[in-house]
Write a protein that holds these residues in place. Structure first.
Motif, PDB file in Angstrom:
ATOM      1  N   ASP A  35     -41.186 162.562  40.333  1.00 15.96           N
ATOM      2  CA  ASP A  35     -40.891 161.300  39.670  1.00 15.96           C
ATOM      3  C   ASP A  35     -39.397 161.201  39.371  1.00 15.96           C
ATOM      4  O   ASP A  35     -38.776 162.154  38.895  1.00 15.96           O
ATOM      5  CB  ASP A  35     -41.684 161.184  38.364  1.00 15.96           C
ATOM      6  N   GLY A  36     -38.810 160.036  39.680  1.00 15.84           N
ATOM      7  CA  GLY A  36     -37.392 159.816  39.423  1.00 15.84           C
ATOM      8  C   GLY A  36     -36.476 160.291  40.519  1.00 15.84           C
ATOM      9  O   GLY A  36     -35.248 160.228  40.376  1.00 15.84           O
ATOM     10  N   GLN A  37     -37.038 160.762  41.636  1.00 21.95           N
ATOM     11  CA  GLN A  37     -36.207 161.265  42.730  1.00 21.95           C
ATOM     12  C   GLN A  37     -36.233 160.336  43.936  1.00 21.95           C
ATOM     13  O   GLN A  37     -37.121 159.483  44.078  1.00 21.95           O
ATOM     14  CB  GLN A  37     -36.681 162.653  43.148  1.00 21.95           C
ATOM     15  N   VAL A  38     -35.236 160.534  44.816  1.00 22.24           N
ATOM     16  CA  VAL A  38     -35.155 159.811  46.080  1.00 22.24           C
ATOM     17  C   VAL A  38     -34.854 160.803  47.198  1.00 22.24           C
ATOM     18  O   VAL A  38     -34.327 161.894  46.961  1.00 22.24           O
ATOM     19  CB  VAL A  38     -34.056 158.723  46.065  1.00 22.24           C
ATOM     20  N   ARG A  39     -35.216 160.414  48.413  1.00 21.00           N
ATOM     21  CA  ARG A  39     -34.798 161.154  49.603  1.00 21.00           C
ATOM     22  C   ARG A  39     -33.798 160.294  50.342  1.00 21.00           C
ATOM     23  O   ARG A  39     -34.054 159.121  50.617  1.00 21.00           O
ATOM     24  CB  ARG A  39     -35.988 161.482  50.502  1.00 21.00           C
ATOM     25  N   LEU A  40     -32.655 160.880  50.670  1.00 24.74           N
ATOM     26  CA  LEU A  40     -31.575 160.139  51.321  1.00 24.74           C
ATOM     27  C   LEU A  40     -31.353 160.608  52.742  1.00 24.74           C
ATOM     28  O   LEU A  40     -31.417 161.804  53.034  1.00 24.74           O
ATOM     29  CB  LEU A  40     -30.254 160.301  50.558  1.00 24.74           C
ATOM     30  N   ARG A  41     -31.056 159.660  53.615  1.00 24.17           N
ATOM     31  CA  ARG A  41     -30.436 159.942  54.904  1.00 24.17           C
ATOM     32  C   ARG A  41     -28.942 159.785  54.679  1.00 24.17           C
ATOM     33  O   ARG A  41     -28.454 158.699  54.362  1.00 24.17           O
ATOM     34  CB  ARG A  41     -30.915 158.961  55.960  1.00 24.17           C
ATOM     35  N   VAL A  42     -28.200 160.866  54.789  1.00 22.92           N
ATOM     36  CA  VAL A  42     -26.764 160.812  54.549  1.00 22.92           C
ATOM     37  C   VAL A  42     -26.081 160.121  55.723  1.00 22.92           C
ATOM     38  O   VAL A  42     -26.327 160.445  56.884  1.00 22.92           O
ATOM     39  CB  VAL A  42     -26.196 162.221  54.338  1.00 22.92           C
ATOM     40  N   LEU A  43     -25.221 159.173  55.407  1.00 20.98           N
ATOM     41  CA  LEU A  43     -24.496 158.422  56.426  1.00 20.98           C
ATOM     42  C   LEU A  43     -23.048 158.884  56.548  1.00 20.98           C
ATOM     43  O   LEU A  43     -22.525 159.029  57.650  1.00 20.98           O
ATOM     44  CB  LEU A  43     -24.537 156.922  56.102  1.00 20.98           C
ATOM     45  N   ARG A  44     -22.399 159.108  55.405  1.00 17.18           N
ATOM     46  CA  ARG A  44     -20.991 159.514  55.405  1.00 17.18           C
ATOM     47  C   ARG A  44     -20.769 160.605  54.364  1.00 17.18           C
ATOM     48  O   ARG A  44     -21.337 160.566  53.270  1.00 17.18           O
ATOM     49  CB  ARG A  44     -20.067 158.327  55.075  1.00 17.18           C
ATOM     50  N   LEU A  45     -19.920 161.564  54.727  1.00 12.89           N
ATOM     51  CA  LEU A  45     -19.491 162.618  53.816  1.00 12.89           C
ATOM     52  C   LEU A  45     -17.968 162.563  53.693  1.00 12.89           C
ATOM     53  O   LEU A  45     -17.258 163.012  54.604  1.00 12.89           O
ATOM     54  CB  LEU A  45     -19.912 163.999  54.328  1.00 12.89           C
ATOM     55  N   PRO A  46     -17.427 162.014  52.622  1.00 12.54           N
ATOM     56  CA  PRO A  46     -15.975 162.026  52.437  1.00 12.54           C
ATOM     57  C   PRO A  46     -15.487 163.449  52.179  1.00 12.54           C
ATOM     58  O   PRO A  46     -16.136 164.229  51.486  1.00 12.54           O
ATOM     59  CB  PRO A  46     -15.770 161.151  51.186  1.00 12.54           C
ATOM     60  N   MET A  47     -14.362 163.779  52.764  1.00 14.92           N
ATOM     61  CA  MET A  47     -13.761 165.093  52.565  1.00 14.92           C
ATOM     62  C   MET A  47     -12.699 164.990  51.466  1.00 14.92           C
ATOM     63  O   MET A  47     -11.635 164.417  51.663  1.00 14.92           O
ATOM     64  CB  MET A  47     -13.134 165.588  53.867  1.00 14.92           C
ATOM     65  N   ASP A  48     -13.019 165.519  50.302  1.00 17.91           N
ATOM     66  CA  ASP A  48     -12.118 165.464  49.155  1.00 17.91           C
ATOM     67  C   ASP A  48     -11.470 166.822  48.927  1.00 17.91           C
ATOM     68  O   ASP A  48     -12.184 167.834  48.803  1.00 17.91           O
ATOM     69  CB  ASP A  48     -12.879 165.053  47.896  1.00 17.91           C
ATOM     70  N   PRO A  49     -10.135 166.904  48.841  1.00 16.89           N
ATOM     71  CA  PRO A  49      -9.464 168.196  48.664  1.00 16.89           C
ATOM     72  C   PRO A  49      -9.954 168.978  47.449  1.00 16.89           C
ATOM     73  O   PRO A  49     -10.032 170.206  47.491  1.00 16.89           O
ATOM     74  CB  PRO A  49      -7.986 167.799  48.512  1.00 16.89           C
ATOM     75  N   ALA A  50     -10.314 168.259  46.371  1.00  7.32           N
ATOM     76  CA  ALA A  50     -10.701 168.952  45.138  1.00  7.32           C
ATOM     77  C   ALA A  50     -11.989 169.754  45.295  1.00  7.32           C
ATOM     78  O   ALA A  50     -12.268 170.634  44.470  1.00  7.32           O
ATOM     79  CB  ALA A  50     -10.847 167.951  44.000  1.00  7.32           C
ATOM     80  N   ILE A  51     -12.774 169.489  46.335  1.00  9.10           N
ATOM     81  CA  ILE A  51     -13.985 170.283  46.566  1.00  9.10           C
ATOM     82  C   ILE A  51     -13.631 171.758  46.702  1.00  9.10           C
ATOM     83  O   ILE A  51     -14.411 172.641  46.320  1.00  9.10           O
ATOM     84  CB  ILE A  51     -14.733 169.781  47.816  1.00  9.10           C
ATOM     85  N   ARG A  52     -12.439 172.025  47.222  1.00 11.12           N
ATOM     86  CA  ARG A  52     -12.011 173.419  47.407  1.00 11.12           C
ATOM     87  C   ARG A  52     -12.049 174.180  46.081  1.00 11.12           C
ATOM     88  O   ARG A  52     -12.347 175.387  46.062  1.00 11.12           O
ATOM     89  CB  ARG A  52     -10.604 173.443  48.015  1.00 11.12           C
ATOM     90  N   MET A  53     -11.782 173.498  44.965  1.00  6.60           N
ATOM     91  CA  MET A  53     -11.755 174.178  43.683  1.00  6.60           C
ATOM     92  C   MET A  53     -13.145 174.589  43.220  1.00  6.60           C
ATOM     93  O   MET A  53     -13.293 175.495  42.400  1.00  6.60           O
ATOM     94  CB  MET A  53     -11.079 173.301  42.627  1.00  6.60           C
ATOM     95  N   THR A  54     -14.184 173.946  43.703  1.00  5.95           N
ATOM     96  CA  THR A  54     -15.539 174.368  43.360  1.00  5.95           C
ATOM     97  C   THR A  54     -15.941 175.620  44.129  1.00  5.95           C
ATOM     98  O   THR A  54     -16.952 176.247  43.806  1.00  5.95           O
ATOM     99  CB  THR A  54     -16.573 173.255  43.645  1.00  5.95           C
ATOM    100  N   LEU A  55     -15.148 175.974  45.135  1.00  8.01           N
ATOM    101  CA  LEU A  55     -15.440 177.149  45.955  1.00  8.01           C
ATOM    102  C   LEU A  55     -14.567 178.337  45.566  1.00  8.01           C
ATOM    103  O   LEU A  55     -14.560 179.352  46.249  1.00  8.01           O
ATOM    104  CB  LEU A  55     -15.216 176.826  47.442  1.00  8.01           C
ATOM    105  N   ALA A  56     -13.830 178.206  44.485  1.00 10.50           N
ATOM    106  CA  ALA A  56     -12.943 179.278  44.037  1.00 10.50           C
ATOM    107  C   ALA A  56     -13.721 180.266  43.183  1.00 10.50           C
ATOM    108  O   ALA A  56     -14.605 179.894  42.421  1.00 10.50           O
ATOM    109  CB  ALA A  56     -11.776 178.695  43.236  1.00 10.50           C
ATOM    110  N   SER A  57     -13.362 181.529  43.307  1.00 13.08           N
ATOM    111  CA  SER A  57     -14.061 182.553  42.533  1.00 13.08           C
ATOM    112  C   SER A  57     -13.859 182.349  41.038  1.00 13.08           C
ATOM    113  O   SER A  57     -14.691 182.739  40.227  1.00 13.08           O
ATOM    114  CB  SER A  57     -13.564 183.940  42.933  1.00 13.08           C
ATOM    115  N   ARG A  58     -12.727 181.704  40.650  1.00 13.52           N
ATOM    116  CA  ARG A  58     -12.511 181.466  39.230  1.00 13.52           C
ATOM    117  C   ARG A  58     -13.284 180.246  38.737  1.00 13.52           C
ATOM    118  O   ARG A  58     -13.407 180.030  37.548  1.00 13.52           O
ATOM    119  CB  ARG A  58     -11.019 181.326  38.925  1.00 13.52           C
ATOM    120  N   GLY A  59     -13.806 179.428  39.682  1.00 13.63           N
ATOM    121  CA  GLY A  59     -14.722 178.340  39.334  1.00 13.63           C
ATOM    122  C   GLY A  59     -14.217 177.434  38.232  1.00 13.63           C
ATOM    123  O   GLY A  59     -14.954 177.112  37.306  1.00 13.63           O
ATOM    124  N   ASP A  60     -12.949 177.044  38.294  1.00 11.89           N
ATOM    125  CA  ASP A  60     -12.374 176.315  37.166  1.00 11.89           C
ATOM    126  C   ASP A  60     -12.281 174.815  37.398  1.00 11.89           C
ATOM    127  O   ASP A  60     -11.570 174.114  36.706  1.00 11.89           O
ATOM    128  CB  ASP A  60     -10.982 176.869  36.826  1.00 11.89           C
TER     129      ASP A  60
END
Length: 344
Positions: A35-60
């Motif tokens: 309940d409250g969920q959806v299933r999506l077909r992804v159409l576009r994935l924007p590439m944002d530089p800041a995503i790199r910071m979520t992959l850092a070991s310091r996770g900041d």
């Protein structure tokens, strides 16, 4: 038949720039909708530089992505199935999900997108998406740009910076100067995105040389800085502050691939001398304020329909292209907003 999808997972913590071997494309069975969920077909994935910071070991930067987990980011998708009263099958939506071709998530994470039929779908990841929101929110709400202000924009040929240059002019800036990497990108910033001048940081071997070049282009200093890079561009901007200047800190591209935090600017004291301020901001919290988002997008759409904006979207085909596309952000081998086209 079980619904299936593919998603990019973090295979190893990156050392420096994200490499293809750091990610793994995994096929998986999608869970049934709750309940409250959806299933999506992804159409576009924007590439944002800041995503790199979520992959850092310091996770900041936000919540870090654990090894073995799916990489998270903004997605534009179409609702395939819904158990939510807020979203219906066929709706085009935008929000934060995973680097996937199909996904199941809470409907509350996404907002319906009102498509403009005569414009490309990817414009809703750029001018009418988070790039446009970041640029206008940063200039208008964070920096408080006023008519007559002198403005400096780093990464002026990038997805957010190219819009910030144009928005600054439309908001009444008296002079807009950009910083970009390479003579070609500087030419685009001036001829296409409306900068009065653009300084090639690759031609300035050290912060002092960059500062000297900027002083020539902005002899009276700056009232507003829109910072996407950090490092030497930020230090140069701090040196050019006028009394009461404001810097909106949108990103720190120069530090995303660093193995350890870089030393800070050596001239932060100038904030005190000039009674100036620097303020960081993120788009994710802004998205929760739907009324403000709608107001910002309405203003941007008005400029767009009036023919006042120019934009570039660099699309790469297929979810398999994600690692190479993301790597292009660090190398600068792209133009404008970089987007992976997963499906149409």
């Amino acid at each position: 038949m079980t619904d299936r999808g593919r998603e990019w997972r973090l295979r190893a913590l990156p050392r420096g720039a994200l490499a293809a071997g750091d990610l793994e494309l995994v096929e998986l069975a999608l869970p049934p909708l709750a309940d409250g969920q959806v299933r999506l077909r992804v159409l576009r994935l924007p590439m944002d530089p800041a995503i790199r910071m979520t992959l850092a070991s310091r996770g900041d930067y936000g919540a870090g992505v654990a090894v073995g987990a799916a990489v998270r980011g903004l997605v534009l998708g179409r609702v395939e199935a819904s158990r939510s009263s807020a979203l219906a099958v066929g709706d085009i939506v935008s929000g934060f999900g995973t680097w996937s071709d199909r996904l199941v998530a809470d409907a509350a994470a996404f907002s319906r997108v009102a498509l403009i039929p005569d414009l490309a779908l990817s414009i809703h990841t750029h001018v009418l998406g988070t790039s446009g929101l970041a640029a206008l929110h940063g200039l208008q709400d964070v920096a408080g740009l006023r008519p007559g202000d002198r403005v400096l924009v780093s990464a002026a040929a990038g997805g957010v910076g190219s819009l910030a240059c144009q928005f600054a002019r439309l908001l009444g800036a008296s002079r807009v100067v950009g910083i970009a990497g390479g003579a070609g990108k500087c030419r685009i910033a001036v001829e296409r995105y409306g900068c009065d001048a653009c300084i090639d940081h690759r031609a300035a071997p050290d912060p002092q040389a960059l500062e000297a070049a900027l002083r020539s282009a902005l002899p009276e200093g700056i009232d507003v800085g829109f910072e996407n890079v950090g490092g030497a561009p930020l230090q140069a901007a701090l040196a050019l502050l006028r009394p009461g200047a404001r810097i909106a800190l949108c990103g720190m591209i120069a530090e995303y691939d660093a193995a350890a935090p870089a030393p800070g600017p050596a001239n932060l004291w100038n904030l005190i001398v000039q009674r100036a301020r620097i303020e960081g901001f993120r788009v994710a919290p802004l998205l929760a304020d739907r009324a403000r988002v709608d107001a910002l997008l309405a203003r941007i759409e008005g400029w767009l329909r009036a023919g006042a904006l120019r934009y570039d979207i660099d699309e790469r085909d297929g979810i398999e292209a994600v690692p190479q596309a993301f790597a292009a952000l660090s190398s600068g081998r792209h133009r404008g907003r970089l987007v992976v086209r997963v499906a149409d």
